[in-house]
Design a protein around this motif. Structure first.
Motif, short mmCIF file in Angstrom:
data_model
loop_
_atom_site.label_atom_id
_atom_site.label_comp_id
_atom_site.label_asym_id
_atom_site.label_seq_id
_atom_site.Cartn_x
_atom_site.Cartn_y
_atom_site.Cartn_z
N GLY A 1 1.54 10.23 -1.31
CA GLY A 1 1.51 8.90 -1.54
C GLY A 1 0.72 8.17 -2.42
O GLY A 1 1.10 7.28 -3.24
N ASP A 2 -0.50 8.81 -2.39
CA ASP A 2 -1.36 8.10 -3.41
C ASP A 2 -1.02 8.53 -5.08
O ASP A 2 -1.25 7.75 -5.81
CB ASP A 2 -2.72 8.61 -2.98
CG ASP A 2 -3.36 7.90 -2.13
OD1 ASP A 2 -2.95 6.58 -1.58
OD2 ASP A 2 -4.54 8.28 -1.20
N LEU A 3 -0.71 9.82 -4.80
CA LEU A 3 -0.50 10.40 -6.21
C LEU A 3 0.75 9.67 -7.05
O LEU A 3 0.71 9.38 -8.19
CB LEU A 3 -0.03 11.57 -6.11
CG LEU A 3 -1.43 12.94 -5.85
CD1 LEU A 3 -1.06 14.35 -5.94
CD2 LEU A 3 -2.15 12.63 -7.18
N ILE A 4 1.72 9.37 -6.15
CA ILE A 4 2.89 8.80 -6.86
C ILE A 4 3.10 7.08 -6.77
O ILE A 4 4.08 6.44 -6.94
CB ILE A 4 4.17 9.20 -6.19
CG1 ILE A 4 4.33 9.14 -4.69
CG2 ILE A 4 4.38 10.61 -6.39
CD1 ILE A 4 5.78 9.47 -4.10
N GLY A 5 1.78 6.51 -6.21
CA GLY A 5 1.83 5.26 -6.37
C GLY A 5 2.61 4.46 -5.20
O GLY A 5 2.82 3.22 -5.17
N LEU A 6 2.60 4.93 -4.04
CA LEU A 6 3.30 4.19 -2.94
C LEU A 6 2.40 3.50 -2.23
O LEU A 6 1.07 3.39 -2.17
CB LEU A 6 3.68 5.38 -1.85
CG LEU A 6 4.64 6.24 -2.04
CD1 LEU A 6 5.13 7.14 -0.81
CD2 LEU A 6 6.06 5.64 -2.66
N SER A 7 2.96 2.17 -1.75
CA SER A 7 2.09 1.24 -1.09
C SER A 7 1.78 1.41 0.22
O SER A 7 2.34 2.70 0.74
CB SER A 7 3.16 -0.07 -0.84
OG SER A 7 3.96 0.10 -0.16
N PRO A 8 0.66 1.24 1.20
CA PRO A 8 0.40 1.60 2.27
C PRO A 8 1.76 1.74 3.08
O PRO A 8 1.82 2.73 3.81
CB PRO A 8 -0.63 0.51 2.77
CG PRO A 8 -1.38 0.19 1.43
CD PRO A 8 -0.11 0.09 0.47
N VAL A 9 2.53 0.73 3.21
CA VAL A 9 3.61 0.38 3.99
C VAL A 9 4.67 1.53 3.63
O VAL A 9 5.09 2.15 4.62
CB VAL A 9 4.02 -0.95 3.82
CG1 VAL A 9 5.67 -1.03 4.76
CG2 VAL A 9 3.27 -2.14 4.64
N GLN A 10 4.68 1.81 2.70
CA GLN A 10 6.12 2.88 2.21
C GLN A 10 5.25 4.29 2.50
O GLN A 10 6.17 5.19 3.14
CB GLN A 10 6.00 3.01 0.54
CG GLN A 10 6.76 1.56 -0.18
CD GLN A 10 6.73 1.65 -1.48
OE1 GLN A 10 5.69 2.04 -2.18
NE2 GLN A 10 7.98 1.29 -2.08
N GLY B 1 -0.12 8.31 9.03
CA GLY B 1 0.17 6.69 8.70
C GLY B 1 -1.34 6.02 8.80
O GLY B 1 -1.59 5.38 7.61
N PHE B 2 -2.09 6.11 9.81
CA PHE B 2 -3.34 5.48 9.61
C PHE B 2 -4.45 5.96 8.73
O PHE B 2 -5.49 5.21 8.43
CB PHE B 2 -3.87 5.59 10.91
CG PHE B 2 -3.21 4.66 12.21
CD1 PHE B 2 -3.74 3.30 12.12
CD2 PHE B 2 -2.09 4.80 12.95
CE1 PHE B 2 -2.98 2.27 12.79
CE2 PHE B 2 -1.68 4.00 13.85
CZ PHE B 2 -1.80 2.57 13.70
N ALA B 3 -3.92 6.86 8.30
CA ALA B 3 -5.08 7.70 7.09
C ALA B 3 -5.01 6.55 5.92
O ALA B 3 -5.96 6.51 5.09
CB ALA B 3 -4.57 9.09 6.38
N GLY B 4 -3.86 5.85 5.88
CA GLY B 4 -3.86 4.79 4.84
C GLY B 4 -4.10 3.44 5.00
O GLY B 4 -3.87 2.56 4.36
N GLY B 5 -4.60 3.22 6.34
CA GLY B 5 -5.16 1.67 6.73
C GLY B 5 -4.07 1.58 7.90
O GLY B 5 -2.99 2.11 8.39
N GLU B 6 -4.42 0.39 8.53
CA GLU B 6 -3.58 -0.49 9.63
C GLU B 6 -2.09 -0.82 9.18
O GLU B 6 -1.16 -0.23 10.20
CB GLU B 6 -4.17 -1.59 10.01
CG GLU B 6 -3.64 -2.61 11.28
CD GLU B 6 -4.01 -1.62 12.37
OE1 GLU B 6 -3.12 -1.75 13.31
OE2 GLU B 6 -5.02 -0.77 12.50
N ALA B 7 -1.90 -1.07 8.05
CA ALA B 7 -0.48 -1.43 7.64
C ALA B 7 0.44 -0.38 7.64
O ALA B 7 1.49 -0.11 8.28
CB ALA B 7 -0.26 -2.29 6.33
#
Length: 335
Positions: A179-188, A207-213
């Motif tokens: 997700g980080d490598l391809i530039g997804l937003s936290p929600v995506q 999911g929560f590895a990327g934050g609350e959203a």
């Protein structure tokens, strides 16, 4: 003087040794899940692994078999039924009709495609449908629900759980990284995790590895898939052709535990389910699922797993590729 009839006392007495053994293995699984290096695995998964290890390394006495069989069937059905107390229709509609379509597509496409892949690879029909159901819906819980109506071989259930654990665990680390490598937003990223990972714990962790959203999006999409378990089990109960075991009788068109699942989900959706009951169900469900899978693990022999070969693992890999692709496409649209 006891009010229990003699035959009832005898039956309960027959169950006690096996249920005590299942309880010990289940408690050990929950303790093991807190150990360093094992925290990424849920106690439900560890329970079946410990059950298999105990049966193959120590052995199970005949006196324990009635209680083990009871846990593997009756306790499993009760656990699946209690899942209904933890989900609502709002979970399915968290992202509107587009989210509903995404959840339905993830399950409705993945399940038959996976089963078709398994059959092409020569995987036994019951093992193939267990892998497909666990991958498409909610991991070990879905395998337990599906097995309650198709009654697969115990080694097939164990192998199916192993397959979805392997690929779901790989996805647990892969989704946040990619997700980080391809530039997804936290929600995506959260949507992708919720739509593609097998176990609820895997989806929540990724999911929560990327934050609350990201975490909230993962929970919403994953619980939407869990809610579809009722429809999948109902369909299997109607259309899966299985010879009843001696003395079992013809299976019901709609199993009672499925009606309880739907009833609890409906009450919870309407806000009529007391908070104390929801909390009790949330506490009891993982315990009961772990106990039932520990019991199934005790009926599995390592030699039988080796005899099944690598084809189910390849089915699991192909299935994960399918549902991950669907999940990523939906995340790009919804996010």
């Amino acid at each position: 003087m006891s009010t229990l009839a003699p035959h009832v006392r005898s039956t309960l007495g027959d169950l006690v040794p096996g249920l005590l053994l299942v309880g010990i293995v289940t408690a050990a699984a929950f303790q093991a899940s807190a150990l360093p290096g094992l925290s990424g695995l849920s106690p439900v998964i560890l329970a079946i692994l410990l059950g298999m290890a105990f049966a193959n390394l120590v052995g199970v006495s005949e006196s324990c078999r009635p209680g083990i069989a009871f846990a593997g069937r009756r306790v499993m059905r009760a656990a699946v039924a209690l899942l209904g107390a933890q989900i609502t229709l709002a979970d399915l509609m968290a992202f509107g009709w587009q989210g509903l379509v995404a959840v339905l597509a993830a399950v409705a496409v993945t399940l038959p495609v996976s089963h078709g892949i398994g059959r092409r690879l020569g995987v036994a029909p019951d093992l193939s449908i267990l892998i497909a159901t666990g991958s498409a819906v909610c991991g070990a819980s879905a395998i337990a629900g599906a097995n309650s109506v198709i009654r697969a071989r115990e080694d097939h259930v164990s192998y199916a759980v192993a397959v979805i654990t392997l690929w779901g665990t790989i996805g647990l680390f892969a989704v946040p990284l990619l997700g980080d490598l391809i530039g997804l937003s936290p929600v995506q990223t959260g949507i992708w995790a919720g739509l593609s990972l097998h176990e609820v714990a895997q989806a929540v962790g990724a999911g929560f590895a990327g934050g609350e959203a990201s975490g909230q999006a993962a929970v919403a999409m994953k619980l939407g898939r869990v809610l579809l378990l009722a429809g999948v089990v109902f369909a299997l109960g109607r259309f899966w052709h299985r010879q009843p075991a001696p003395g079992e009788g013809k299976p019901r068109a709609v199993p009672e535990f499925l009606l309880v699942f739907l009833g609890l989900a409906a009450l919870n959706s309407a806000g009529f389910l007391p908070g104390a009951l929801r909390d009790l169900a949330a506490l009891a469900t993982p315990l009961m699922l772990a106990a039932s899978l520990a019991a199934l693990g005790m009926g599995t022999r390592f030699a039988s797993l080796r005899a099944l070969g690598a084809a189910p693992l390849w089915q699991g890999a192909a299935t994960y590729a399918v549902i991950a692709g669907l999940g990523l496409g939906a995340a790009l649209v919804l996010g």
